[in-house]
Structures are given as C-alpha cells and as structure tokens.
Design a protein around this motif. Structure first.
Motif, PDB file in Angstrom:
ATOM      1  N   GLY A  46      62.549  14.448  42.914  1.00  0.00           N
ATOM      2  CA  GLY A  46      63.208  14.028  44.142  1.00  0.00           C
ATOM      3  C   GLY A  46      63.498  12.541  44.129  1.00  0.00           C
ATOM      4  N   GLY A  47      63.779  12.016  45.322  1.00  0.00           N
ATOM      5  CA  GLY A  47      64.091  10.601  45.458  1.00  0.00           C
ATOM      6  C   GLY A  47      63.532  10.056  46.752  1.00  0.00           C
ATOM      7  N   LEU A  48      64.014   8.881  47.154  1.00  0.00           N
ATOM      8  CA  LEU A  48      63.555   8.273  48.399  1.00  0.00           C
ATOM      9  C   LEU A  48      64.032   9.098  49.599  1.00  0.00           C
ATOM     10  CD1 LEU A  48      64.164   4.456  47.838  1.00  0.00           C
ATOM     11  CD2 LEU A  48      62.083   5.762  47.450  1.00  0.00           C
ATOM     12  N   GLY A  49      63.266   9.052  50.659  1.00  0.00           N
ATOM     13  CA  GLY A  49      63.676   9.712  51.893  1.00  0.00           C
ATOM     14  C   GLY A  49      62.672  10.712  52.409  1.00  0.00           C
ATOM     15  N   GLY A  50      61.816  11.224  51.535  1.00  0.00           N
ATOM     16  CA  GLY A  50      60.772  12.136  51.980  1.00  0.00           C
ATOM     17  C   GLY A  50      59.593  11.377  52.568  1.00  0.00           C
ATOM     18  N   PHE A  51      58.595  12.126  53.016  1.00  0.00           N
ATOM     19  CA  PHE A  51      57.402  11.498  53.570  1.00  0.00           C
ATOM     20  C   PHE A  51      56.412  11.103  52.484  1.00  0.00           C
ATOM     21  CE2 PHE A  51      59.083  13.700  57.272  1.00  0.00           C
ATOM     22  CZ  PHE A  51      58.918  12.738  58.253  1.00  0.00           C
ATOM     23  N   GLY A  52      56.635  11.580  51.264  1.00  0.00           N
ATOM     24  CA  GLY A  52      55.773  11.229  50.145  1.00  0.00           C
ATOM     25  C   GLY A  52      56.547  11.337  48.849  1.00  0.00           C
ATOM     26  N   GLY A  53      56.091  10.612  47.837  1.00  0.00           N
ATOM     27  CA  GLY A  53      56.708  10.675  46.524  1.00  0.00           C
ATOM     28  C   GLY A  53      56.046  11.751  45.680  1.00  0.00           C
ATOM     29  N   LEU A  54      56.846  12.478  44.914  1.00  0.00           N
ATOM     30  CA  LEU A  54      56.346  13.573  44.095  1.00  0.00           C
ATOM     31  C   LEU A  54      56.424  13.196  42.624  1.00  0.00           C
ATOM     32  CD1 LEU A  54      58.150  16.583  45.854  1.00  0.00           C
ATOM     33  CD2 LEU A  54      55.915  15.584  46.385  1.00  0.00           C
ATOM     34  N   PHE A  55      55.391  13.628  41.865  1.00  0.00           N
ATOM     35  CA  PHE A  55      55.367  13.336  40.436  1.00  0.00           C
ATOM     36  C   PHE A  55      54.709  14.493  39.699  1.00  0.00           C
ATOM     37  CE2 PHE A  55      54.301  11.432  36.428  1.00  0.00           C
ATOM     38  CZ  PHE A  55      55.317  10.517  36.210  1.00  0.00           C
ATOM     39  N   ASP A  56      55.345  14.928  38.614  1.00  0.00           N
ATOM     40  CA  ASP A  56      54.889  16.071  37.825  1.00  0.00           C
ATOM     41  C   ASP A  56      54.233  15.561  36.538  1.00  0.00           C
ATOM     42  OD1 ASP A  56      54.566  18.327  36.271  1.00  0.00           O
ATOM     43  OD2 ASP A  56      56.566  19.130  36.630  1.00  0.00           O
ATOM     44  N   LEU A  57      52.888  15.618  36.473  1.00  0.00           N
ATOM     45  CA  LEU A  57      52.175  15.122  35.305  1.00  0.00           C
ATOM     46  C   LEU A  57      52.512  15.914  34.043  1.00  0.00           C
ATOM     47  CD1 LEU A  57      48.662  14.402  36.834  1.00  0.00           C
ATOM     48  CD2 LEU A  57      50.176  12.730  35.784  1.00  0.00           C
ATOM     49  N   LYS A  58      52.710  17.208  34.187  1.00  0.00           N
ATOM     50  CA  LYS A  58      53.042  18.026  33.024  1.00  0.00           C
ATOM     51  C   LYS A  58      54.376  17.598  32.432  1.00  0.00           C
ATOM     52  CE  LYS A  58      53.371  22.848  31.505  1.00  0.00           C
ATOM     53  NZ  LYS A  58      53.292  24.271  31.929  1.00  0.00           N
ATOM     54  N   ALA A  59      55.341  17.310  33.289  1.00  0.00           N
ATOM     55  CA  ALA A  59      56.650  16.869  32.808  1.00  0.00           C
ATOM     56  C   ALA A  59      56.575  15.507  32.125  1.00  0.00           C
ATOM     57  CB  ALA A  59      57.645  16.818  33.959  1.00  0.00           C
ATOM     58  N   ALA A  60      55.535  14.734  32.466  1.00  0.00           N
ATOM     59  CA  ALA A  60      55.345  13.429  31.841  1.00  0.00           C
ATOM     60  C   ALA A  60      54.636  13.542  30.496  1.00  0.00           C
ATOM     61  CB  ALA A  60      54.558  12.514  32.766  1.00  0.00           C
ATOM     62  N   GLY A  61      54.207  14.753  30.127  1.00  0.00           N
ATOM     63  CA  GLY A  61      53.663  14.975  28.800  1.00  0.00           C
ATOM     64  C   GLY A  61      52.156  14.961  28.691  1.00  0.00           C
ATOM     65  N   PHE A  62      51.435  15.005  29.799  1.00  0.00           N
ATOM     66  CA  PHE A  62      49.973  14.955  29.733  1.00  0.00           C
ATOM     67  C   PHE A  62      49.385  16.360  29.636  1.00  0.00           C
ATOM     68  CE2 PHE A  62      51.073  10.866  31.491  1.00  0.00           C
ATOM     69  CZ  PHE A  62      50.154  10.008  30.904  1.00  0.00           C
ATOM     70  N   ARG A  63      48.292  16.483  28.864  1.00  0.00           N
ATOM     71  CA  ARG A  63      47.634  17.780  28.695  1.00  0.00           C
ATOM     72  C   ARG A  63      46.310  17.851  29.466  1.00  0.00           C
ATOM     73  NH1 ARG A  63      43.703  16.462  25.222  1.00  0.00           N
ATOM     74  NH2 ARG A  63      44.063  14.728  23.772  1.00  0.00           N
ATOM     75  N   ASP A  64      45.517  16.751  29.465  1.00  0.00           N
ATOM     76  CA  ASP A  64      44.227  16.735  30.170  1.00  0.00           C
ATOM     77  C   ASP A  64      44.069  15.379  30.854  1.00  0.00           C
ATOM     78  OD1 ASP A  64      41.689  17.378  31.078  1.00  0.00           O
ATOM     79  OD2 ASP A  64      40.702  16.906  29.172  1.00  0.00           O
ATOM     80  N   PRO A  65      44.913  15.106  31.859  1.00  0.00           N
ATOM     81  CA  PRO A  65      44.983  13.742  32.400  1.00  0.00           C
ATOM     82  C   PRO A  65      43.888  13.419  33.406  1.00  0.00           C
ATOM     83  CG  PRO A  65      46.557  15.146  33.521  1.00  0.00           C
ATOM     84  CD  PRO A  65      45.916  15.999  32.449  1.00  0.00           C
ATOM     85  N   ILE A  66      43.504  12.146  33.367  1.00  0.00           N
ATOM     86  CA  ILE A  66      42.681  11.531  34.400  1.00  0.00           C
ATOM     87  C   ILE A  66      43.573  10.530  35.130  1.00  0.00           C
ATOM     88  CG2 ILE A  66      40.680  10.087  34.907  1.00  0.00           C
ATOM     89  CD1 ILE A  66      39.931  12.830  33.881  1.00  0.00           C
ATOM     90  N   LEU A  67      43.644  10.638  36.453  1.00  0.00           N
ATOM     91  CA  LEU A  67      44.448   9.696  37.225  1.00  0.00           C
ATOM     92  C   LEU A  67      43.715   8.364  37.366  1.00  0.00           C
ATOM     93  CD1 LEU A  67      45.857  11.958  40.094  1.00  0.00           C
ATOM     94  CD2 LEU A  67      47.052  11.158  38.048  1.00  0.00           C
ATOM     95  N   VAL A  68      44.463   7.299  37.271  1.00  0.00           N
ATOM     96  CA  VAL A  68      43.926   5.946  37.421  1.00  0.00           C
ATOM     97  C   VAL A  68      44.814   5.223  38.423  1.00  0.00           C
ATOM     98  CG1 VAL A  68      43.339   3.795  36.268  1.00  0.00           C
ATOM     99  CG2 VAL A  68      43.131   5.963  35.023  1.00  0.00           C
ATOM    100  N   SER A  69      44.232   4.673  39.474  1.00  0.00           N
ATOM    101  CA  SER A  69      45.028   4.033  40.520  1.00  0.00           C
ATOM    102  C   SER A  69      44.626   2.580  40.693  1.00  0.00           C
ATOM    103  CB  SER A  69      44.866   4.776  41.858  1.00  0.00           C
ATOM    104  OG  SER A  69      43.521   4.740  42.284  1.00  0.00           O
ATOM    105  N   GLY A  70      45.543   1.808  41.226  1.00  0.00           N
ATOM    106  CA  GLY A  70      45.263   0.398  41.491  1.00  0.00           C
ATOM    107  C   GLY A  70      46.118  -0.113  42.632  1.00  0.00           C
ATOM    108  N   THR A  71      45.582  -1.055  43.377  1.00  0.00           N
ATOM    109  CA  THR A  71      46.333  -1.659  44.479  1.00  0.00           C
ATOM    110  C   THR A  71      46.066  -3.155  44.507  1.00  0.00           C
ATOM    111  OG1 THR A  71      46.803  -1.518  46.855  1.00  0.00           O
ATOM    112  CG2 THR A  71      44.513  -1.275  46.193  1.00  0.00           C
ATOM    113  N   ASP A  72      47.065  -3.927  44.909  1.00  0.00           N
ATOM    114  CA  ASP A  72      46.906  -5.380  44.921  1.00  0.00           C
ATOM    115  C   ASP A  72      48.041  -5.999  45.719  1.00  0.00           C
ATOM    116  OD1 ASP A  72      45.842  -7.900  44.346  1.00  0.00           O
ATOM    117  OD2 ASP A  72      45.552  -7.439  42.227  1.00  0.00           O
TER     118      ASP A  72
END
Length: 363
Positions: A46-72
């Motif tokens: 999708g794109g901008l305009g929804g209430f949240g952003g969507l992301f497909d980890l499988k489409a990004a090529g990950f098999r056993d992913p751990i999410l890592v987040s950061g804010t600053d």
C-alpha cells in the motif's frame, strides 16, 4: 443557544481561527506522497493514507526474522536549523539516528515513520524537512511508510518545530549482533564521522553564542558558512555495514557513537569483563571539534563524552578477519582505521579507555 448566552453575538470561530489549518496539512501530505513513493522497497504494502503502514517480511526475503526497532530525535540541532533557516538536512539526521542504532544489532532497516510538530504549519518548511527524511531513507534502504504532522499553536514558538522518528528492521535470528564470541585480542576498527552528527548541540550552541558568531558567517575552521558545517548530516552507515556483515561473516560487534561518545557507547557491544583500549593517535579529528574545544575551553573528558570526536561507528572483529572487514567497508566508501584492541577489563562490567586523548587537539 439562548439569546443571552455568552458568545451569542461573537463571530463564528473555526479551527483555523484557533491556529490549526487542516488545508495546509492536506497540502503537505500531497507533497509527501511522491517523496514516500521514492523510498519504496520489497515488502512495502500500500501507500500513504491508511491508519497504519503495512510491511510483508516474507516479501522482503526473511525466513526466521527477529524485529529490531529504534526511535530517536535530532535534539537541539533543530535550533541551529531553525535559526539558520536551513531545514533541508535535519530529516537525514532523523533517519540516521534511528537506522544506525538498528544496524548495530545486525538488522536491516525496513521501514520508517516520522513525527513533525510545529506551532504553525509552514508547508514549504515541512516539505523540505520530509524531503530530507526521504533522502535519509533512500541512503538507508528503508521505506517511508507513514508519519504524523501535528500543528499545535501555543505549544511551540513561532517558527519552531520538532521531529521524532521511528524505525523497524529485521535480522535473521542467527545473525543478531553482538556475537557471543567477542574475545581478548579482537581488533577495534573505527569508521570516520562526518562531523558533529546529532549530539552535543546544547553545548555547541552555547559556544557559538559566546563566540559572537552568526550562523551565516564563514566558519573560523572551514571555508563554508558556520551553519553548513554544523548542520552536516549524520552519516548513515547502514549499507556498508550490511555489506560487510553479509559478505565477510566476520563482524562480531558494532557500536553507534552518539550521546556519551566513545566511552559511553563502545562498551555497549562488549561482554562484561572486557574493555576496548583505543589509541587516539590512530584517527583524524575533524576541525570543528578542535574549534569547539578551544573556543569553549571544554575539558577533554567532556569532549569525549559529549561528541563522537571523529568516529561515528565502531566495529569489532578478529585479528585474522580485520583486513577483510576493513577492505569491505573501504570499498563501500567508508574511511576505516584500526583504532584499538579488546583486552581484559574490570570484573563485572565492560569498559572503554582512550590513550593519548590529548593528541586529538594537536594540529
């Protein structure tokens, strides 16, 4: 309303009259949409305009992913941008401060969201800031999938604005950093910074004030306006580091040198009981740091704990692999120096010591 009710004879009061211009916000969003599209990468849905952003980890090529987040955020570097009237690069800083923290865990930044707040929304300023955010995302290889623009009259002074960022990345479970095999004798590599990056600006601004300089004046240490040298954006190390991590399989630990400087950040990638011993004679110091120390009469310990002092990222690897890791990073455009070694440290805690620190201030 009863005829004698308070306000009966007053003219209508709108949200815009109260200081919030929804139309201006909508106009800014229209400017942002093509900027966001320019950062698209595999996994974005999708794109901008929804209430949240969507992301497909499988489409990004990950098999056993751990999410890592950061804010600053960008800190009071924003005040330099505001006072100098140059909002174009602080968006790069915003992305850099988040994604550099993510990559040191061995993670690939995937998507980014920004928060831009002001007392009165200036569409052109907002567009220039978000253009910087988009540029930072392109440099990091992550997608700008959403954000928030807040107009809050009465909370911010005229012309002021604030920024915050939030990034999410992923790493395969067995590729997370730091690794458990960091050991005595491992080599510490340092990657050059592009100047101040985004830390210590409360002290920087105080020194500039005491010096009587205008941000538009030529810097005493460079043939460029002072504002340009101070606002040089934080270097984004993501792509070179990911290339070295994946290409050599020899990176054991990484440390992003932000607030706290080398003494405060290098130990964060070391196991308890080990320390990094660095030799300050082994890397170059950008002129801005020498000017700040001399102009502000800043003690060496304060310089080292406040600023990156020329090294924006630290890499730990084995002696056998140091040349290959350094070559990978150099080939990707980084300035790399072997700056120290891992040795036994105080029991129960990690540490970092810097030998010959006074040599940094010699021309």
């Amino acid at each position: 309303m009863k005829p004698d009710a308070p306000g009966h004879n007053r003219p209508p009061l709108t949200y815009k009259d109260a200081g919030v211009d929804i139309d201006a916000g909508d106009t800014l969003v229209e400017h942002i949409k093509p900027l966001a599209r320019s950062t698209n990468r595999p996994g974005v849905m999708g794109g901008l305009g929804g209430f949240g952003g969507l992301f497909d980890l499988k489409a990004a090529g990950f098999r056993d992913p751990i999410l890592v987040s950061g804010t600053d955020g960008v800190g009071t570097k924003l005040k330099v941008a505001i006072d100098a009237g140059v909002p174009d690069t602080v968006g790069i800083d915003l992305v850099a401060m988040c994604v550099n923290d993510i990559v040191v865990q061995g993670a690939e930044p995937l998507f980014f969201l920004d928060y831009y707040a002001s007392g009165h929304l200036e569409v052109d300023t907002g567009r220039r800031i978000v253009a910087g955010v988009a540029e930072g995302c392109r440099r990091a290889g992550c997608a700008l999938v959403g954000g928030e623009t807040a107009e809050m009259p009465g909370l911010y002074a005229q012309g002021d604005y604030d920024l915050a960022g939030f990034a999410v990345g992923a790493a395969e479970r067995d590729h997370l950093l730091p690794r458990a095999d960091i050991a005595l004798g491992d080599v510490v590599l340092g990657l050059a910074s592009d100047g101040l990056h985004s830390n210590g600006f409360s002290l920087v601004r105080r020194i500039v004030e005491l010096s009587g300089l205008d941000y538009r004046a030529t810097a005493p240490f460079a043939d460029a306006p002072l504002s340009r040298t101070l606002l040089e954006p934080t270097r984004i190390y993501v792509k070179p580091l990911l290339s070295a991590i994946r290409g050599t399989a020899a990176v054991k630990g990484l440390a992003h040198i932000t607030g706290g400087g080398l003494p405060g950040n290098v130990p964060r990638c070391l196991p308890d009981g080990l320390r990094a011993r660095l030799d300050a004679r082994r890397w170059a110091l950008p002129a801005v740091f020498r000017w700040l120390r001399e102009s502000g009469n800043v003690p060496t310990d304060d310089m080292l704990k406040t600023f990156n002092c020329g090294l924006g990222m630290i890499v730990v690897t084995s002696p056998a692999d140091a040349a290959a890791v350094a070559a990978s990073l150099s080939d990707a455009g980084e300035t790399v120096r072997e700056v120290g070694v891992v040795e036994r440290g105080p029991d129960g805690e990690a540490d970092c010591v810097i030998d010959h620190a006074e040599s940094l201030w010699r021309s």
